[in-house]
Design an enzyme around this catalytic site. Structure first.
Site, PDB file in Angstrom:
ATOM      1  N   ASP A  29     -26.991 -61.675 -14.159  1.00  0.00           N
ATOM      2  CA  ASP A  29     -26.180 -60.528 -13.754  1.00  0.00           C
ATOM      3  C   ASP A  29     -26.572 -59.341 -14.622  1.00  0.00           C
ATOM      4  O   ASP A  29     -26.664 -59.475 -15.847  1.00  0.00           O
ATOM      5  CB  ASP A  29     -24.700 -60.868 -13.939  1.00  0.00           C
ATOM      6  N   ILE A  30     -26.820 -58.179 -14.020  1.00  0.00           N
ATOM      7  CA  ILE A  30     -27.237 -57.009 -14.809  1.00  0.00           C
ATOM      8  C   ILE A  30     -26.062 -56.341 -15.525  1.00  0.00           C
ATOM      9  O   ILE A  30     -26.266 -55.461 -16.358  1.00  0.00           O
ATOM     10  CB  ILE A  30     -28.009 -55.971 -13.963  1.00  0.00           C
ATOM     11  N   HIS A  93     -21.447 -65.659  -3.472  1.00  0.00           N
ATOM     12  CA  HIS A  93     -22.088 -65.886  -4.763  1.00  0.00           C
ATOM     13  C   HIS A  93     -21.134 -66.559  -5.737  1.00  0.00           C
ATOM     14  O   HIS A  93     -19.919 -66.463  -5.609  1.00  0.00           O
ATOM     15  CB  HIS A  93     -22.645 -64.596  -5.363  1.00  0.00           C
ATOM     16  N   HIS A  95     -20.508 -66.970  -9.904  1.00  0.00           N
ATOM     17  CA  HIS A  95     -20.800 -66.488 -11.254  1.00  0.00           C
ATOM     18  C   HIS A  95     -20.737 -67.672 -12.214  1.00  0.00           C
ATOM     19  O   HIS A  95     -19.745 -68.399 -12.241  1.00  0.00           O
ATOM     20  CB  HIS A  95     -19.742 -65.478 -11.721  1.00  0.00           C
TER      21      HIS A  95
END
Length: 132
Positions: A29-30, A93, A95
């Site tokens: 994750d950016i 998605h 995480h």
């Protein structure tokens, strides 16, 4: 319309790739909530995780488990937490967020700062431990 995640899968947008198979993609994750925060996504674009076919959801979960094991092996957190929120990007998605101390706030609103070089090195280190 293609989501940002679909564009990442198609290499139209760069990412810090962790793992990939024919149906899934994992990348850092950016805007990480913790060092090693990784997203696992299906390559098939679907908005809501729980709209996925049961078999596809099970496969994404198995893929995510393998990535979580690689995060654990690489970073040695207490454990790797899971958040399924899915509001910001309309592409299913999961995480995976390493938890390094019991008092750690690992909500998606908390961000840690990591530079490009650190992200690249982190992605390489974790990807070496993924066993697909």
């Amino acid at each position: 319309m293609a989501t940002i995640f679909s564009k990442i899968i198609e290499r139209e947008i760069p990412s810090y790739k962790i793992a990939e198979d024919d149906r899934h993609y994992a990348f850092l994750d950016i805007n990480p909530a913790a060092k090693g925060h990784t997203l696992c996504i299906p390559k098939k674009e679907i908005d809501y995780l729980f709209d996925m076919d049961a078999d596809d959801l099970a496969e994404l979960t198995r893929f995510s488990q393998k990535v979580a094991h690689a995060i654990d092996k690489t970073l040695q957190p207490i454990r790797t937490g899971v958040i399924v929120e899915g509001m910001l990007v309309p592409h299913a998605h999961i995480h995976l967020i390493p938890i390094f101390k019991e008092s750690q706030d690992f909500s998606l609103g908390k961000k840690v700062e990591l530079g490009d070089t650190e992200m690249l090195n982190l992605a390489r280190r974790i990807s070496k431990n993924v066993e697909l």
